[in-house]
Design a protein around this motif. Structure first.
Motif, PDB file in Angstrom:
ATOM      1  N   LEU A   1      -6.308   0.852  -5.487  1.00  0.00           N
ATOM      2  CA  LEU A   1      -5.619   1.039  -4.210  1.00  0.00           C
ATOM      3  C   LEU A   1      -5.858   2.435  -3.652  1.00  0.00           C
ATOM      4  CD1 LEU A   1      -2.207  -0.748  -4.936  1.00  0.00           C
ATOM      5  CD2 LEU A   1      -4.232  -1.680  -3.797  1.00  0.00           C
TER       6      LEU A   1
ATOM      7  N   TRP B   1      -8.168  -6.345  -1.384  1.00  0.00           N
ATOM      8  CA  TRP B   1      -7.095  -5.657  -0.669  1.00  0.00           C
ATOM      9  C   TRP B   1      -7.627  -5.236   0.696  1.00  0.00           C
ATOM     10  CZ3 TRP B   1      -2.099  -4.941  -2.464  1.00  0.00           C
ATOM     11  CH2 TRP B   1      -1.870  -5.400  -3.764  1.00  0.00           C
TER      12      TRP B   1
ATOM     13  N   LYS C   1      -3.447   2.503  -0.839  1.00  0.00           N
ATOM     14  CA  LYS C   1      -2.227   3.215  -1.260  1.00  0.00           C
ATOM     15  C   LYS C   1      -1.724   4.102  -0.121  1.00  0.00           C
ATOM     16  CE  LYS C   1      -0.316   6.267  -4.764  1.00  0.00           C
ATOM     17  NZ  LYS C   1      -0.583   7.186  -5.858  1.00  0.00           N
TER      18      LYS C   1
ATOM     19  N   CYS D   1       4.211   2.992  -3.633  1.00  0.00           N
ATOM     20  CA  CYS D   1       3.227   2.282  -4.458  1.00  0.00           C
ATOM     21  C   CYS D   1       3.479   2.446  -5.950  1.00  0.00           C
ATOM     22  CB  CYS D   1       1.814   2.731  -4.106  1.00  0.00           C
ATOM     23  SG  CYS D   1       1.278   2.088  -2.517  1.00  0.00           S
TER      24      CYS D   1
END
Length: 136
Positions: free
Chosen positions: A6, A42, A12, A22
């Motif tokens: 992330l 993602w 993130k 997160c």
């Protein structure tokens, strides 16, 4: 593994810009769960739905997992409230709503378009497989 992914992909930073923590949401996952979510795609996708703040973060499982009814998940802010949807290809006992995503829809990941999805709104924002989800 997941938090590093992330971070590397900028997700993130984008989740935290929306107000999500997160470390709290994705930190401390069991190793197997962490690996599972690290295998997801993602994506940050702009969204113009009323009340949604700029964009939605989508976590889409690989095709072979989607076909086994692993959900895709989305996190966003709507009307200044955090929203976490957990969406399945087939209706589940936990689901209380459905949404058709038309083919070619540009506000959702391309791989999930062209079908109806069944979902629940998780009031805790934790990933479904973290075991902390609680439907609203």
């Amino acid at each position: 593994m997941l938090l590093e992914k992330l971070e590397q992909e900028g997700i993130k930073k984008e989740l935290e810009a929306l107000g999500y923590n997160c470390e709290e949401i994705f930190g401390g996952l069991k190793e197997e769960t962490d690996r599972l979510y690290a295998s997801y795609s993602w994506q940050k996708i702009p969204c113009t739905v009323e009340g949604i703040r700029e964009y939605v973060i989508h976590a889409v499982p690989p095709k072979e997992l989607r076909e086994k009814d692993y959900p895709w998940e989305e996190w966003f802010i709507q009307f200044d409230e955090p929203v976490h949807h957990v969406l399945f290809m087939h209706d589940q006992e936990i689901c209380n709503a459905e949404v058709p995503i038309p083919e070619g829809d540009t506000q959702h990941p391309a791989e999930i378009c062209g079908r109806t999805w069944y979902y629940y709104d998780d009031k805790n924002s934790y990933p479904h497989f973290a075991g902390k989800s609680e439907p609203r």
